[in-house]
Enzyme design. Structure first.
Site, PDB file in Angstrom:
ATOM      1  N   ASP A   1     102.677 -27.314  87.231  1.00 40.03           N
ATOM      2  CA  ASP A   1     102.028 -28.008  86.117  1.00 40.03           C
ATOM      3  C   ASP A   1     101.671 -27.100  84.933  1.00 40.03           C
ATOM      4  OD1 ASP A   1     100.107 -26.577  87.467  1.00 40.03           O
ATOM      5  OD2 ASP A   1      98.696 -28.220  87.718  1.00 40.03           O
ATOM      6  N   HIS A   2     101.555 -25.802  85.173  1.00 43.94           N
ATOM      7  CA  HIS A   2     101.153 -24.892  84.100  1.00 43.94           C
ATOM      8  C   HIS A   2     102.351 -24.334  83.337  1.00 43.94           C
ATOM      9  CE1 HIS A   2      97.307 -24.837  86.176  1.00 43.94           C
ATOM     10  NE2 HIS A   2      96.784 -23.993  85.303  1.00 43.94           N
TER      11      HIS A   2
ATOM     12  N   ASP B   1      92.844 -22.274  91.605  1.00 40.92           N
ATOM     13  CA  ASP B   1      92.589 -22.648  90.219  1.00 40.92           C
ATOM     14  C   ASP B   1      91.100 -22.945  90.098  1.00 40.92           C
ATOM     15  OD1 ASP B   1      94.344 -23.694  87.647  1.00 40.92           O
ATOM     16  OD2 ASP B   1      92.348 -24.588  87.809  1.00 40.92           O
TER      17      ASP B   1
ATOM     18  N   ARG C   1      87.813 -25.523  78.040  1.00 44.44           N
ATOM     19  CA  ARG C   1      87.603 -24.124  77.636  1.00 44.44           C
ATOM     20  C   ARG C   1      88.030 -23.906  76.198  1.00 44.44           C
ATOM     21  NH1 ARG C   1      89.582 -21.541  83.330  1.00 44.44           N
ATOM     22  NH2 ARG C   1      87.531 -21.825  84.269  1.00 44.44           N
TER      23      ARG C   1
ATOM     24  N   SER D   1      88.727 -18.300  84.683  1.00 46.58           N
ATOM     25  CA  SER D   1      89.772 -18.719  85.607  1.00 46.58           C
ATOM     26  C   SER D   1      89.698 -18.015  86.960  1.00 46.58           C
ATOM     27  CB  SER D   1      91.142 -18.437  84.992  1.00 46.58           C
ATOM     28  OG  SER D   1      91.501 -17.089  85.210  1.00 46.58           O
TER      29      SER D   1
ATOM     30  N   ARG E   1      92.424 -16.626  88.050  1.00 40.76           N
ATOM     31  CA  ARG E   1      93.649 -15.822  88.073  1.00 40.76           C
ATOM     32  C   ARG E   1      93.410 -14.418  88.624  1.00 40.76           C
ATOM     33  NH1 ARG E   1      93.964 -16.037  81.630  1.00 40.76           N
ATOM     34  NH2 ARG E   1      93.743 -18.181  82.276  1.00 40.76           N
TER      35      ARG E   1
HETATM   36  C1  MIC Z   1      92.819 -21.936  83.371  1.00 42.78           C
HETATM   37  O1  MIC Z   1      92.404 -23.054  83.075  1.00 42.78           O
HETATM   38  O2  MIC Z   1      92.396 -20.887  82.864  1.00 42.78           O
HETATM   39  C2  MIC Z   1      93.908 -21.831  84.434  1.00 42.78           C
HETATM   40  C3  MIC Z   1      95.138 -21.394  83.755  1.00 42.78           C
HETATM   41  O3  MIC Z   1      94.127 -23.088  85.015  1.00 42.78           O
HETATM   42  C4  MIC Z   1      93.423 -20.825  85.493  1.00 42.78           C
HETATM   43  C5  MIC Z   1      94.441 -20.468  86.503  1.00 42.78           C
HETATM   44  C6  MIC Z   1      95.441 -19.467  86.035  1.00 42.78           C
HETATM   45  O4  MIC Z   1      95.124 -18.572  85.273  1.00 42.78           O
HETATM   46  O5  MIC Z   1      96.594 -19.595  86.472  1.00 42.78           O
HETATM   47  C7  MIC Z   1      92.159 -21.263  86.240  1.00 42.78           C
HETATM   48  O6  MIC Z   1      91.394 -22.034  85.715  1.00 42.78           O
HETATM   49  O7  MIC Z   1      91.901 -20.782  87.345  1.00 42.78           O
HETATM   50 FE1  SF4 Z   2      95.499 -26.666  83.465  1.00 47.06          FE
HETATM   51 FE2  SF4 Z   2      93.482 -24.936  83.708  1.00 47.06          FE
HETATM   52 FE3  SF4 Z   2      93.762 -26.410  81.507  1.00 47.06          FE
HETATM   53 FE4  SF4 Z   2      93.063 -27.564  83.730  1.00 47.06          FE
HETATM   54  S1  SF4 Z   2      91.888 -26.039  82.614  1.00 47.06           S
HETATM   55  S2  SF4 Z   2      94.584 -28.311  82.296  1.00 47.06           S
HETATM   56  S3  SF4 Z   2      94.202 -26.421  85.248  1.00 47.06           S
HETATM   57  S4  SF4 Z   2      95.150 -24.823  82.245  1.00 47.06           S
END
Ligand code: MIC
Ligand code: SF4
Length: 641
Positions: free
Chosen positions: A64-65, A119, A379, A533, A535
């Site tokens: 999805d990302h 996530d 965010r 995140s 990550r």
């Molecule tokens: C995000 O919203 O920052 C992400 C991308 O979903 C991350 C996960 C990632 O960095 O792959 C998260 O929220 O954990």
């Molecule tokens: Fe995707 Fe993270 Fe954004 Fe949610 S907050 S839509 S999981 S990138």
């Protein structure tokens, strides 16, 4: 004294430890989820454990990302993920099926069960009564292998919702209000449990908006009871048998209680560049907008998109802005197509994007230089949109839709009567893009593209750390600052040597070069270091570049664990004044650290400035052992025999 719902679920899943705030506990994990940006690492780690099949009740891998296919990398990674899922007993949600959290809520959430996801917005399923926690990929890999999840027992905050939302106020405003009051650090070490008469007025997707964005408080997770509204949700999802009622005992005991009077809540907006920079809409009304984006795992439900469509129906998006709409799942996409809401959005001039994270993670739709963007996302950390010095505002779909018509942030209460959206009595359920695992995994071949590089393994903690400070940062540094995402960097998630070239890209683009030259290095952070995140790349890539320790005032939960899992020593200043004294370039020495660490305190010598100070850590005994062995993978392997 009655028990909170959280206590009940934790007690049902407790493997070891005492359920007392601050004490380390281990819990059994029923379900796991991964997404494609964190999943490749998680599955490489799982593979390294040598286990033939996952040992959870259910594991799902989502794509999805990483959806922009501007090179071979993402397509290759998806093929890898699909083959590995088939082999190891994991369901695979194909690209196009939707954002992991939205799809998980719809198709797999299970009241009273635990979910661990790689996530940070995994708590979305808390909207359906799950105890759903975000973690680094390695912790999720361990859970898939049947291992427990370790955490320090959080405090339980009861959030008492009184009254009901007034016209034009939305679930998003509840969580924005909490962020306004508590800030992005206010939830660290806490679980938020919602109760009170206001709960019944919120649908499961609305609850999901709130539990999702509890991540921005720094909370471990957030949870709603499973009640009649939850039963209705499971019924339309044709999953009646998977529903069970769950609630806290009457008069449940909470460590803290917060009251929110829904009757008094109006539309709220988070200003750039932090989700807690929240004000009532009146304070930002009239801000000219270059972009409006509806979607992300926070606000992309059928209701969110239908409200947007009803507001836009028969009108046109303001000519000076660009509007995007992203359905959270293929189910939502199909339903808005059937009800005609999609046609209304298209007629109004909205740009319809595929069901994925998209602009939320900088995968396209970076706003123009200096232009403000209003988004329904969770965010707005600096540069996350892909535009340097971006100006991203966060609000509800209602506010975003009305603002899209007016070209500036607009208070919907002055615009007209809120539309009445009728939820469909029946949903089209089609799980055709969710592939079940192969019954016999042994014969499945794993398809590895050239982007997938072997996992770097951390080193055991050194006898003495001697290294320069390469960067000194302020409060609330997010993982987006440590290791940015976006369309250029995300495709490198399976390739640590390549992705490490982007560590601290927007702070000091020379950081990777300097770190490699130094051989060993130290990062200095302030409060809530590493928020945001899950990550683990924000730990793996620095580890790969030679970062041996971080010194900060406090840490965000997820990043702290990821640092330990990848063998980087997270220390705190015993006296905050020592943070002020230290400078970039100072050569530090932490002598005899392997022995000293057991005592909880180490001495740090600032060789350049000629003084010593004390640093502490709040590591559990298990975490100390992990660091001594050079990270969780080494630790797990050593114990597996
Ligand atoms: C995000 O919203 O920052 C992400 C991308 O979903 C991350 C996960 C990632 O960095 O792959 C998260 O929220 O954990
Ligand atoms: Fe995707 Fe993270 Fe954004 Fe949610 S907050 S839509 S999981 S990138």
């Amino acid at each position: 004294m009655g028990k909170s719902l959280t206590h009940k679920i934790i007690e049902e899943h407790l493997v070891s430890g005492q359920v007392e705030p601050g004490k380390e506990i281990a819990i059994r994990v029923d379900q796991t989820l991964t997404q494609d940006a964190t999943g490749t690492m998680a599955y490489l780690q799982f593979e390294a454990m040598g286990i033939p099949r996952v040992r959870t009740k259910l594991s799902v891998s989502y794509a999805d990302h990483n959806m922009l296919q501007t090179g071979f990398e993402n397509a290759d990674d998806h093929r890898f993920l699909q083959s590995i899922a088939a082999k190891y007993g994991i369901y695979f949600s194909r690209p196009g099926n939707g954002i992991c959290h939205q799809v998980h809520l719809e198709r797999f959430s299970s009241p009273g069960d635990t979910l661990l996801g790689s996530d940070s917005h995994t708590p979305t399923s808390g909207g359906a009564g799950m105890l759903a926690i975000g973690a680094g990929g390695l912790d999720v890999a361990v859970a898939m292998a049947g291992g427990s999840f370790y955490l320090n027992m959080p405090k339980i905050v009861g959030v008492h919702l009184r009254g009901r939302l007034q016209p034009w106020a939305a679930a998003k405003d509840i969580i924005l209000e909490l962020l306004r009051r508590l800030t992005v650090r206010g939830g660290v070490g806490k679980i938020f449990e919602y109760f009170g008469e206001g709960v019944a007025s919120l649908s499961v997707p609305e609850r999901g908006t709130i539990t999702n964005m509890g991540a921005e408080l720094g909370a471990t997770t957030s949870v709603f009871p499973s009640d009649e509204r939850t039963r209705e949700y499971f019924h339309v999802q044709k999953r009646d048998e998977q529903w069970r009622p769950l609630a806290a005992d009457a008069g449940a005991n909470y460590d803290e209680v917060i009251e929110i009077d829904l009757d008094k809540l109006g539309p709220m907006v988070a200003r750039p560049q932090s989700p807690d920079n929240v004000v009532p809409i009146g304070e930002v009304e009239g801000t000219k907008l270059a972009q409006v984006c509806i979607g992300s795992c926070t606000n992309s439900s059928f209701h969110d998109l239908s409200v947007t469509a009803a507001i836009l129906k028969g009108r046109k998006v303001h000519p000076e802005l660009s509007m995007t709409v992203t359905p959270g799942s293929r189910q939502v996409f199909t339903m808005i197509a059937r009800t005609g809401a999609l046609a209304d959005l298209i007629d109004a001039g909205a740009r319809i994007l595929e069901s994925a994270c998209g602009p939320c993670i900088g995968m396209g739709q970076a706003p123009p230089t200096g232009g403000a963007s209003l988004r329904t996302f969770n965010r707005n950390f600096p540069d996350r949109s892909g535009t340097p010095n971006d100006r991203v505002y966060l609000a509800s779909p209602e506010v975003a839709a009305v603002s899209a018509l007016q070209g500036c942030i607009a208070d919907p209460r002055k615009w007209g009567t809120p539309p009445h959206v009728v939820e469909p009595a029946e949903l089209i359920i089609d799980d055709g893009l969710i592939l079940p695992p192969a019954p016999d995994g042994e014969s499945v071949e794993i398809l590895r593209g050239p982007n997938i590089k072997p996992l770097p393994i951390a080193q055991p903690l050194a006898e003495t750390i001697r290294a320069p400070v390469l960067v000194k940062l302020g409060d609330n540094i997010s993982t987006d600052t440590i290791l940015p995402a976006g369309s250029k960097v995300l495709p490198l998630r399976s390739n640590i040597p390549a992705i490490s070239e982007y560590v601290f890209h927007y702070v000091d683009a020379e950081f990777p070069k300097k770190a490699k030259e130094a051989g060993a290095s130290i990062i200095v952070g302030a409060s809530n270091y590493g928020q945001g995140s899950s990550r683990e790349h924000a730990a793996i890539a620095p580890m790969y570049l030679g970062v041996r320790a971080v010194l900060a005032k406090t840490y965000a939960r997820l990043h702290h664990t990821n640092l330990v899992n990848f063998g980087i020593l997270p220390l705190t200043f015993a006296r905050e004044g020592d943070y002020d004294r230290i400078s970039v370039g100072d050569q530090l020495e932490i002598p005899d650290v392997r022995n000293a660490i057991g005592s909880g305190e180490v001495t740090v010598r600032n060789i350049t400035q000629g003084y010593e100070f004390t640093a502490r850590h709040n590591l559990t005994e298990r975490q100390v052992a992990i660091l001594l062995e050079g990270g969780l993978l080494n630790y797990v392997k050593a114990r597996a025999g």
